[in-house]
Enzyme design. Sequence first.
Site, mmCIF file in Angstrom:
data_model
loop_
_atom_site.group_PDB
_atom_site.id
_atom_site.type_symbol
_atom_site.label_atom_id
_atom_site.label_comp_id
_atom_site.label_asym_id
_atom_site.label_seq_id
_atom_site.Cartn_x
_atom_site.Cartn_y
_atom_site.Cartn_z
ATOM 1 N N GLU A 190 6.207 16.178 7.908
ATOM 2 C CA GLU A 190 5.640 17.460 7.493
ATOM 3 C C GLU A 190 4.119 17.357 7.510
ATOM 4 O O GLU A 190 3.528 16.580 6.769
ATOM 5 C CB GLU A 190 6.093 17.843 6.086
ATOM 6 N N ASP A 201 7.787 14.093 3.507
ATOM 7 C CA ASP A 201 7.158 15.224 2.832
ATOM 8 C C ASP A 201 5.663 15.014 2.641
ATOM 9 O O ASP A 201 5.209 13.898 2.356
ATOM 10 C CB ASP A 201 7.842 15.397 1.465
#
Length: 588
Positions: free
Chosen positions: A305, A232
């Site tokens: 990401e 993330d």
Amino acid sequence: MELATLLTFLLLAIGHGEGCQLQSSTSETVKDWWQTAQFYQIYPRSFKDSDGDGIGDLNGITSKLEYLKDLGITAAWLSPIFTSPMVDFGYDISDFFDIQPEYGTLDDFRALIKRAKELDLKIILDFVPNHSSNESSWFVKSVNREKGYEDYYVWHDGKVNATTGAREPPTNWLQYFRGSAWQWNKERQQYYLHQFAVQQPDLNYRNPLVVDQMKRVLRYWLNEGVSGFRCDALPPLFEVLPDAEGQWPDEVVTGATEDADDRAYLTTTYIENQPETIDMVYQWRTVLDDHKRIHGGNSSVLLIETYSPAWFSMQFYGNRSTEGAHLPFNFNLITVMEQKGLNASNVQEAVDLWLKNMPAGRTANWVLGNHDKRRAASRYGKEHIDAMNMLVMVLPGASVTYQGEEIGMTDGEISWEDTVDPWGCNSNADIYEQYTRDPERTPFQWTAGTNAGFTNGSTTWLPLATDYETINVEKELSDDRSHLKIYKALVALRKSSKTLQNGSTKYEAITGDIFVVQRSLANSATIVGVINFGSVAVTVDLSQFDKNRTESLQLLIRSIDSTKVEGTRYDPKTLSLDPAEALVLTTE
């Protein structure tokens, strides 16, 4: 599977048409599992509730693994399931080594892994490396300057205003969730950096102890049987080094907005996309590869990401001497359309941005949505959801589906009173809709019954989308034709077609509205996807796209409102397309 058999399967899955003999492939390239995988993102809080508290959980996910298997999914990626105060619904982790009680226990997680392996499904976890919760024991120890934790986070004395004598943040940096990226801590008498919510202090990756700790997190969950990680929020992992006096530079005003609390008000030159971030990903890849070398088994995948520009994102893949992420997420089909709108020319630009920048020998991937973006059917238009699913399944590489895209789920309507997302809550009732991510996180729609079959409890943690009675899994499985059956047919084709797995790729916006992608492989049937993104009917000549294309094409899959018939052959020189019609065809 022979293509003739496949066609029969596709027609049954869609619920219409006749089978026809098609040429099978005689060429095959061995690829690792992730290179042609169908990844499926589960937002656990909203997928399936097993205990009636209105919150999705691990046992709920386990109960629906057969649904994922039936879809043809290769790997399910779970948004964070770790212990958390839930300020940012799991992205503020207080214990990286345990399960959030709302979601279950470690034993529940192990049961999920066991059942997934029985079904030959892989489970991927969300790895949140940039920050922890301020309730983490690490942060508490750092506040107290305990030995070994003094510099676990990014601390600074701040500046003293020469006029007022007041202490101020060290820089003008802004967080993603609006406002200053610095928070004063009374106990420690210093500011700490938080590029997300105040309750999410940034870890200090210039501290080797932090680097080692987060590698331990990866190894722990690999040992529990996961097949990899989605990492993330990588862009803000590092900030620039301070100068000799320990000071950082201010960011520059962009002019993009007059809202001084919005992150877009300033550049992010000093707080995003630093070269050290690339190296850290390479180190994590080594952790995964070492685990396979020591323990054997299949490869574990690293998904990244990054909404960064291509020059930065492509470095995540690795270089000539070092392996990096298997798949840096490709969000171009989201970002280009957000900026410019949906048409064939912009789709080509989005595809070009990835395929023309991707290093040789690497694997592409295609993402339509996630828990941070409005649902695909709402952003692209419900009439285009089949077309976009076709696109990501026909283009080369891996696909990523956010839960609900397979049935055409749309955004829920969330009032200010029901808003719980910190991004929205940090604004106000007048502007929260610009920021809140709640609409794309509403509970999954399983049935038309009470609470959409998501829970047998009396409430749901977010209100349901209002269209759940007409858009749900149960109904779409029983309908003769549905988004779900089209999605299943696309996955079945992609999993069985050597052309889609290994073939060369040609694509073009032959007009402003018509996009064509063709996959070809020697001694195998060619697959052609044709999409009309326009609002008027047109007749296209595909020989303009491929001058060797003279024979007729047989229809395999069509979008839900198309009136054409699967198994029928069409002349490529006079192919008619209704508004928003999308087709997947093949040569014989």
